[in-house]
Design a protein around this motif. Sequence first.
Motif, PDB file in Angstrom:
ATOM      1  N   HIS A  54      49.319   4.714  45.678  1.00 50.13           N
ATOM      2  CA  HIS A  54      50.025   6.099  44.931  1.00 50.13           C
ATOM      3  C   HIS A  54      49.865   5.487  43.878  1.00 50.13           C
ATOM      4  CE1 HIS A  54      53.111   8.731  44.297  1.00 50.13           C
ATOM      5  NE2 HIS A  54      53.801   7.545  43.167  1.00 50.13           N
TER       6      HIS A  54
ATOM      7  N   HIS B 101      53.083   8.344  51.630  1.00 51.34           N
ATOM      8  CA  HIS B 101      52.633   8.925  50.396  1.00 51.34           C
ATOM      9  C   HIS B 101      52.839  10.381  50.838  1.00 51.34           C
ATOM     10  CE1 HIS B 101      49.540   9.481  47.687  1.00 51.34           C
ATOM     11  NE2 HIS B 101      49.969   8.997  47.274  1.00 51.34           N
TER      12      HIS B 101
ATOM     13  N   ALA C 150      54.824  11.889  51.891  1.00 50.05           N
ATOM     14  CA  ALA C 150      56.313  12.200  51.849  1.00 50.05           C
ATOM     15  C   ALA C 150      56.502  12.609  49.991  1.00 50.05           C
ATOM     16  CB  ALA C 150      57.625  11.410  52.402  1.00 50.05           C
ATOM     17  N   ILE C 151      55.453  12.054  49.580  1.00 48.68           N
ATOM     18  CA  ILE C 151      56.372  12.872  47.575  1.00 48.68           C
ATOM     19  C   ILE C 151      56.007  13.619  47.707  1.00 48.68           C
ATOM     20  CG2 ILE C 151      55.509  11.941  46.007  1.00 48.68           C
ATOM     21  CD1 ILE C 151      54.177   8.727  47.440  1.00 48.68           C
ATOM     22  N   ASP C 152      56.891  13.775  46.701  1.00 53.47           N
ATOM     23  CA  ASP C 152      56.656  15.819  45.969  1.00 53.47           C
ATOM     24  C   ASP C 152      56.210  15.896  45.379  1.00 53.47           C
ATOM     25  OD1 ASP C 152      57.496  18.131  45.748  1.00 53.47           O
ATOM     26  OD2 ASP C 152      58.924  17.980  44.617  1.00 53.47           O
ATOM     27  N   GLU C 153      55.127  16.375  45.390  1.00 51.97           N
ATOM     28  CA  GLU C 153      53.952  16.649  43.752  1.00 51.97           C
ATOM     29  C   GLU C 153      54.200  17.669  43.708  1.00 51.97           C
ATOM     30  OE1 GLU C 153      50.002  14.479  44.959  1.00 51.97           O
ATOM     31  OE2 GLU C 153      50.881  12.733  45.398  1.00 51.97           O
ATOM     32  N   SER C 154      54.795  18.791  43.777  1.00 49.41           N
ATOM     33  CA  SER C 154      54.609  20.290  43.476  1.00 49.41           C
ATOM     34  C   SER C 154      54.963  20.085  42.038  1.00 49.41           C
ATOM     35  CB  SER C 154      56.072  21.365  44.077  1.00 49.41           C
ATOM     36  OG  SER C 154      57.135  20.344  44.151  1.00 49.41           O
ATOM     37  N   PHE C 155      55.304  19.258  41.485  1.00 47.20           N
ATOM     38  CA  PHE C 155      55.993  19.483  40.284  1.00 47.20           C
ATOM     39  C   PHE C 155      53.853  19.591  38.848  1.00 47.20           C
ATOM     40  CE2 PHE C 155      57.117  14.967  41.871  1.00 47.20           C
ATOM     41  CZ  PHE C 155      56.720  14.429  40.199  1.00 47.20           C
TER      42      PHE C 155
END
Length: 186
Positions: free
Chosen positions: A136, A158, A160-165
């Motif tokens: 990560h 990994h 579960a990490i929010d990468e939408s931004f």
Amino acid sequence: MNHTHKLIITDPNIIGSWFNKLAPAHRNPGGALYEFDLDTVISNIPNMPDTKKGAIENSTFLISKLASNRGGSSNEYYLTIIDRKLAQQINSIRWIPEPSNSGYWRNNARMPANYKLHQYVENLNSVIVSTGYDIHHVNFFTFDNRTDNLRVLTDSQHGAIDESFITPREEIKDDQDMIDFIKTVI
């Protein structure tokens, strides 16, 4: 600067005004390594915190200009950051930015297919990433391949990490963008 996967320098003058002043350490077929001269950076960015000074001194930049999809030349330069102490080992291999928006850099054919720069950095640091684990990028900048920015997580952690931004690409278009990049990322 938004968190982004790919960092692109779209103005070739940035290469001349920032990087060519800083004396490329070495060139290879995949790009050129540049080491920021701390005095040059400080003269361009006043009131630089001491923590940033150390990070600048310990970082090296690999820059590559990719050909366009139509076979011609592009005016876009792709950038990745690595640890200065690993620069010689990393530069002994040809690394190229992936054409997708992932921001990852991959090797030439001398290593396993699709071997990524961040995987190689972890291997140089004696970190073995086994099945069920992933690397990560802590600050979410996949072009930042410095050791301090890499963490091994389980696949589920990994995932579960929010990468939408995250935006797919960030551009350095002028001197102010370059200053913002240094202040934000380094």
